[in-house]
Design a protein around this motif. Structure first.
Motif, PDB file in Angstrom:
ATOM      1  N   THR A 229      48.987  33.883  37.732  1.00  0.00           N
ATOM      2  CA  THR A 229      47.676  34.533  37.765  1.00  0.00           C
ATOM      3  C   THR A 229      46.563  33.540  38.050  1.00  0.00           C
ATOM      4  OG1 THR A 229      48.411  36.228  36.198  1.00  0.00           O
ATOM      5  CG2 THR A 229      46.041  35.924  36.435  1.00  0.00           C
ATOM      6  N   GLU A 230      46.602  32.389  37.377  1.00  0.00           N
ATOM      7  CA  GLU A 230      45.565  31.378  37.581  1.00  0.00           C
ATOM      8  C   GLU A 230      45.661  30.773  38.975  1.00  0.00           C
ATOM      9  OE1 GLU A 230      42.271  28.925  36.519  1.00  0.00           O
ATOM     10  OE2 GLU A 230      43.060  30.878  35.912  1.00  0.00           O
ATOM     11  N   LEU A 231      46.857  30.594  39.476  1.00  0.00           N
ATOM     12  CA  LEU A 231      47.040  30.066  40.823  1.00  0.00           C
ATOM     13  C   LEU A 231      46.466  31.033  41.845  1.00  0.00           C
ATOM     14  CD1 LEU A 231      48.157  27.774  42.508  1.00  0.00           C
ATOM     15  CD2 LEU A 231      50.419  28.817  42.400  1.00  0.00           C
ATOM     16  N   SER A 232      46.647  32.311  41.616  1.00  0.00           N
ATOM     17  CA  SER A 232      46.078  33.326  42.498  1.00  0.00           C
ATOM     18  C   SER A 232      44.554  33.299  42.439  1.00  0.00           C
ATOM     19  CB  SER A 232      46.604  34.709  42.110  1.00  0.00           C
ATOM     20  OG  SER A 232      45.972  35.716  42.870  1.00  0.00           O
ATOM     21  N   ARG A 233      44.007  33.193  41.223  1.00  0.00           N
ATOM     22  CA  ARG A 233      42.549  33.185  41.062  1.00  0.00           C
ATOM     23  C   ARG A 233      41.919  31.965  41.717  1.00  0.00           C
ATOM     24  NH1 ARG A 233      38.534  31.119  38.272  1.00  0.00           N
ATOM     25  NH2 ARG A 233      39.886  29.633  37.194  1.00  0.00           N
TER      26      ARG A 233
ATOM     27  N   LYS B 146      48.305  37.867  44.376  1.00  0.00           N
ATOM     28  CA  LYS B 146      49.368  37.417  43.484  1.00  0.00           C
ATOM     29  C   LYS B 146      50.753  37.580  44.103  1.00  0.00           C
ATOM     30  CE  LYS B 146      48.884  38.264  39.090  1.00  0.00           C
ATOM     31  NZ  LYS B 146      48.920  38.904  37.743  1.00  0.00           N
ATOM     32  N   ALA B 147      50.978  38.694  44.798  1.00  0.00           N
ATOM     33  CA  ALA B 147      52.291  38.908  45.413  1.00  0.00           C
ATOM     34  C   ALA B 147      52.582  37.845  46.466  1.00  0.00           C
ATOM     35  CB  ALA B 147      52.350  40.299  46.032  1.00  0.00           C
ATOM     36  N   THR B 148      51.537  37.476  47.235  1.00  0.00           N
ATOM     37  CA  THR B 148      51.707  36.441  48.262  1.00  0.00           C
ATOM     38  C   THR B 148      51.912  35.075  47.616  1.00  0.00           C
ATOM     39  OG1 THR B 148      50.271  37.698  49.742  1.00  0.00           O
ATOM     40  CG2 THR B 148      50.664  35.392  50.305  1.00  0.00           C
ATOM     41  N   VAL B 149      51.189  34.822  46.515  1.00  0.00           N
ATOM     42  CA  VAL B 149      51.348  33.561  45.792  1.00  0.00           C
ATOM     43  C   VAL B 149      52.786  33.415  45.318  1.00  0.00           C
ATOM     44  CG1 VAL B 149      50.758  32.324  43.677  1.00  0.00           C
ATOM     45  CG2 VAL B 149      48.953  33.342  45.056  1.00  0.00           C
TER      46      VAL B 149
END
Length: 259
Positions: free
Chosen positions: A22-26, A32-35
């Motif tokens: 979640t934090e990596l996406s933010r 998030k799905a792509t991350v």
């Protein structure tokens, strides 16, 4: 996809070495799905590694970083002189290069007693707060434009003894150009002072790196330290090898270094 992978890798920082999904996406701005999909592939390739908290940069990033020609070669050439300097001065020794408006440290030599200094030196701070950074600013061709831009903002000193405005910084940079060394007193680390001298190529104005020494403010051997720094910088400069053609482009001088 390459651009999104770049965003993922750029999301990590010294204050965030491990990031959950979640934090990596933010931080990256990537869905998030792509991350999740990209992170799985980057883990397979070694650019990321799984942790209990999520992800961290992988060993492949470190291995590639060691191969960057300029920094890797400069560090290799400088290391013997830096070790001798550390032995002679008993100070924390740093090797730094300019990168845009920042000061990047390629090497730091110190003991366990100086752990606080080593940690603090690794912080990201504006160049004008560090002795090495001030050397680079003093020898930039566009320093007047940079100072004019800084004049529109307020310089907040990191310590009470620090430079407080652009006029004070301008005068300090002129002094650095005159005496050929820079210093800072307790601005980066309370209780410590730093002296830095340039590593040059060709002419004295071609500053490609800086070697500096950090020590307790209670020491009274400043002149001897500066002389030792000059000797180390001269030794490093003599051992550098440069291709003539590389001096024709606009890359930073240290980036043109080859072994």
């Amino acid at each position: 996809m390459l651009g999104k992978a770049h965003l993922l890798l750029g999301a990590f920082a010294s204050d965030a070495p491990s990031l959950g999904l979640t934090e990596l996406s933010r931080r990256s701005g990537v869905r998030k799905a792509t991350v999740h999909r990209l992170a799985t592939e980057l883990v397979r390739l070694g650019y990321l590694a799984r942790t209990a908290d999520g992800y961290q940069l992988g060993w492949r990033i470190y291995e590639l970083g060691q191969l960057v020609p300029g920094p890797a070669s400069l560090r290799g050439v400088a290391q013997p002189a830096l070790i001798d300097l550390r032995t002679a001065t008993k100070a924390v020794i740093h090797l730094a290069v300019p990168h845009g408006e920042d000061c990047v440290y390629l090497e730091r030599l110190g003991g366990r007693r100086e752990a606080r200094v080593l940690s603090a030196v690794g912080m990201t701070v504006p160049s004008w707060f560090t002795a090495s950074g001030r050397l680079f600013l003093a020898h930039r061709e566009d320093r007047d434009e940079l100072l004019a831009a800084l004049g529109e903002a307020e310089l907040a000193p990191l310590a009470p003894h620090g430079i407080k405005d652009v006029s004070q910084l301008r005068a300090h940079l002129e002094l650095i150009r005159e005496r050929r060394w820079a210093d800072e007193q307790q601005q980066c680390v309370p209780g410590f002072k730093t002296f830095a001298v340039p590593i040059t190529y060709g002419t004295l104005d071609r500053v490609l790196a800086a070697v500096s020494a950090t020590m307790s403010v209670e020491r009274r051997d400043d002149q001897q330290i500066v002389h030792a720094l000059w000797a180390a910088a001269a030794d490093i400069s003599r051992n550098l090898h440069w291709p003539a053609a590389a001096l024709c482009d606009d890359s930073p001088y240290w980036a043109k270094l080859v072994g």
